[in-house]
Design a protein around this motif. Structure first.
Motif, PDB file in Angstrom:
ATOM      1  N   UNK A   1       1.142   5.217  -0.051  1.00 58.62           N
ATOM      2  CA  UNK A   1       0.367   6.405   0.234  1.00 58.62           C
ATOM      3  C   UNK A   1       1.043   7.608  -0.408  1.00 58.62           C
TER       4      UNK A   1
ATOM      5  N   UNK B   1       4.410  -3.352   5.295  1.00 53.32           N
ATOM      6  CA  UNK B   1       3.063  -3.096   5.809  1.00 53.32           C
ATOM      7  C   UNK B   1       2.794  -1.632   6.090  1.00 53.32           C
ATOM      8  N   UNK B   2       2.395  -1.377   7.331  1.00 53.37           N
ATOM      9  CA  UNK B   2       1.993  -0.033   7.724  1.00 53.37           C
ATOM     10  C   UNK B   2       3.135   0.956   7.587  1.00 53.37           C
TER      11      UNK B   2
ATOM     12  N   UNK C   1       3.538   2.192   4.127  1.00 51.48           N
ATOM     13  CA  UNK C   1       2.555   3.227   3.793  1.00 51.48           C
ATOM     14  C   UNK C   1       2.989   4.577   4.357  1.00 51.48           C
TER      15      UNK C   1
ATOM     16  N   UNK D   1       0.845  -1.192   0.000  1.00 46.30           N
ATOM     17  CA  UNK D   1       0.000   0.000   0.000  1.00 46.30           C
ATOM     18  C   UNK D   1       0.878   1.238   0.000  1.00 46.30           C
TER      19      UNK D   1
END
Lengths: 295, 327
Positions: free
Chosen positions: B66, B117-118, B121, B64
């Motif tokens: 951003x 992962x996070x 992002x 992901x």
């Protein structure tokens, strides 16, 4: 005039203070993010919006109900914390089983709704919030002029950060929290209400953001967009610190705030991006973050 | 044995239906500018390509980002600058945008793939914000004004892109080439490895794949294709502004992909069409767009994670058409 590294001492100390103030907000916000992430494994994108809600809570309590700064300092975080508890209970709690990215996406949507809503009603321009009478004015420290309110913000944020740290590291409730971070299923089997603990944690994190927002209201103007640009910087700070430790989040917040202030003295053009540059360097040297345990 | 042949027949039939649907879609895209406002359609196509390029990363590699606004808006700036200031023809201008975006992707990806992962992002978001601040300060972007009145020029020196319909078919051609490239990437051995990384990264590592190189490759390809969309958008609207590099744009493309269906080829196209149409209606009504997009975001994440195309593929009709994923 006294000079330090070829810069007038007063300009140097002035920017140092600005950096320390920014660092106070960075520390409080990254602390809240770290607490929420530690237990919920959710990156709370709405943290900036909750910070903004805190500032607006102070502003609206004053202009609608005449409630002054000191009560707002307590009421604002409670209101925002409660709204956070509702969000956690009815929405976020459904996402824990899924990929962590969904929590990020959900809170991103939430932030858009909150900010869009406030912007619809209050426009993009800022609303002034008067410094409380007790804290207005300034003192001459001999080497520089210091507005009292700014000194108060630094002290208050230190108290809040250390208080939260003590709450988590030294109390019974904190030990439950830490245990649930390590192994929620085991903690639940001991008869501790973990879902409630999760709700409380999210409310606590949101409340901390709101508290930072009210503290910020007299310094920056109260505007719907005050949180959204800040939160991205705080994300970078969280990457630098690593989310493994509460103290790490606090220390990194202050450190980078001060560093940003100093950049304004020595190389103003880069002050916007210095935190991102540091993030990139840390990623090269120590990808897990300064205080991080590799997940 | 009989069951197997039956399956094969069904597969063959499904394949024919899928090809038929594709043909209907293409014909519709060729006819539609005679009925709808071409600039609006070109906007949809640009965002659709943007979302598909983004989906290459999110849907097929499981990353992901951003920060895709940096590639989209960055390419807009590069293309607009090359055409307006250097006098490049449109095709060369677009190439400048694509190469620039790919280079940005290489740099950003180099840092971002160090975490997963996070964190991935957040890092992409922070790096894109850094690029945003660069664009605010750099002289060539002309700050708040942006680059305006970019000439569309003549494609290959012959086709006058100033004509709306010519421009539309040019955009449609770029869009189809872009989608075809994405389709090829996904169905290549490289794409299979990307999917294996998405499913189980550790396993892919243990099988001896240098996961980092593959991730970086996917990141750069996604950035380059995003750049293609951004470059064409600069040509369509004849300007490049800060809006396209701001973080809200990164959020928008996530929404388009999520709404249409993560990990489906045509989902992002549907999602982009939906979101752009919605924005057009809301812009006229004065109702705050971000509130609505935010609400759609929340609803999608809570109740509708497969997205429009994902739900359709999983439905009984989708299964009949052979669209339901085999695993």
């Amino acid at each position: 005039m006294t000079m330090i590294f070829g810069i007038p001492l007063q300009a140097f100390l002035g920017q140092l203070l600005v950096g320390l103030i920014n660092g106070s907000f960075y520390a409080m916000l990254s602390l809240g993010l770290a607490i929420i992430f530690g237990l919920l494994r959710v990156i709370n994108f709405a943290h900036g919006a909750q910070y903004m809600m805190g500032a607006f809570a102070g502003f609206l309590l004053l202009s609608w109900l005449g409630i002054n700064y000191w009560f707002a300092l307590i009421l604002g975080p409670v209101i925002v914390g409660l709204s956070g508890a509702v969000v956690e209970r009815f929405a976020l709690s459904r996402l824990y089983k899924l990929d962590h990215l969904y929590g990020l996406l959900f809170t991103f949507g939430l932030a858009l709704v909150i900010e869009g809503g406030f912007r619809y009603f209050y426009g993009s321009s800022g609303q002034p919030y008067a410094t409380p009478a007790l804290l207005s004015g300034g003192v001459n420290l001999g080497f520089m002029y210091m507005p009292i309110y700014r000194g108060w913000v630094v002290v208050a944020s230190l108290v809040v950060c250390i208080g939260t740290w003590l709450l988590i590291e030294k109390t019974k409730l904190g030990s439950y929290l830490r245990a649930a971070t390590e192994n929620p299923v085991l903690v639940q089997s001991f008869g501790i209400n973990v879902p409630l603990l999760l709700t409380l944690t999210y409310a606590l994190g949101a409340g901390l953001a709101a508290l930072a927002g009210i503290l910020a209201a007299p310094i920056y103007q109260v505007s719907p967009l005050m949180g959204s640009n800040l939160i991205i910087v705080v994300f970078a700070i969280v990457v630098v610190g690593g989310m493994g430790s509460i103290m790490g989040a606090i220390v990194t917040g202050y450190m980078l705030g001060i560093l940003e202030g100093l950049t304004k003295v020595f190389y103003p053009e880069a002050s916007n991006i210095v935190i991102f540059v540091i993030m990139a360097i840390v990623l090269l040297v120590r990808p897990a973050g300064l205080f991080g345990r590799d997940a | 044995m009989t069951e197997l042949t039956l399956n094969k027949q069904q597969d063959l039939q499904a394949q024919r239906i899928q090809l038929g649907l594709l043909a209907v879609g293409i014909v519709a895209l060729v006819i539609v500018p005679f009925f709808l406002y071409p600039v609006f359609l070109m906007k949809v196509l640009c965002f659709a390509l943007f979302a598909c390029a983004f989906n290459l990363l999110l849907g097929y590699t499981g990353l992901l980002s951003f920060g895709h606004a940096a590639f989209f808006g960055g390419a807009s700036y590069f293309t607009a600058h090359a055409i307006k200031e250097w006098g490049f023809p449109p095709e060369a201008g677009i190439l400048v945008g694509v190469v620039g975006a790919a280079f940005l992707g290489l740099v950003m990806g180099f840092f971002a793939i160090r975490r997963q992962g996070i964190y991935f992002a957040m890092i992409t978001l922070a790096l894109a914000q850094m690029f945003y601040f660069f664009c605010v300060q750099a002289p060539f972007t002309k700050g708040e004004d942006g680059l305006q009145a970019v000439p569309r020029g003549y494609f290959l020196g012959i086709v006058d892109l100033g004509q709306p319909l010519n421009m539309y078919f040019f955009v449609l051609m770029v869009f189809m080439i872009g989608i075809f490239i994405i389709w090829r990437i996904i169905h290549s051995p490289f794409g299979m490895i990307l999917r294996s990384i998405r499913e189980n990264e550790n396993r892919a590592i243990s099988l001896g794949y240098s996961v980092r190189a593959y991730k970086l490759g996917a990141f750069v390809m996604s950035a380059a294709l995003t750049g293609l969309a951004g470059a064409v958008k600069a040509l369509v609207f004849q300007f490049a502004t800060l809006t396209d590099v701001a973080w809200q744009m990164s959020g928008e493309v996530i929404l388009m992909t999520l709404l249409g269906g993560i990990g489906t080829i045509f989902g992002p196209v549907i999602g982009a069409g939906f979101v752009v149409t919605l924005q057009n209606y809301l812009a006229a009504s004065g109702f705050p767009v971000t509130v609505v997009t935010g609400l759609i975001f929340m609803v999608c994440v809570l109740l509708f994670r497969r997205g429009i195309v994902g739900e359709f593929n999983a439905s009984r009709l989708g299964a009949r058409l052979g669209l339901r994923s085999k695993n």
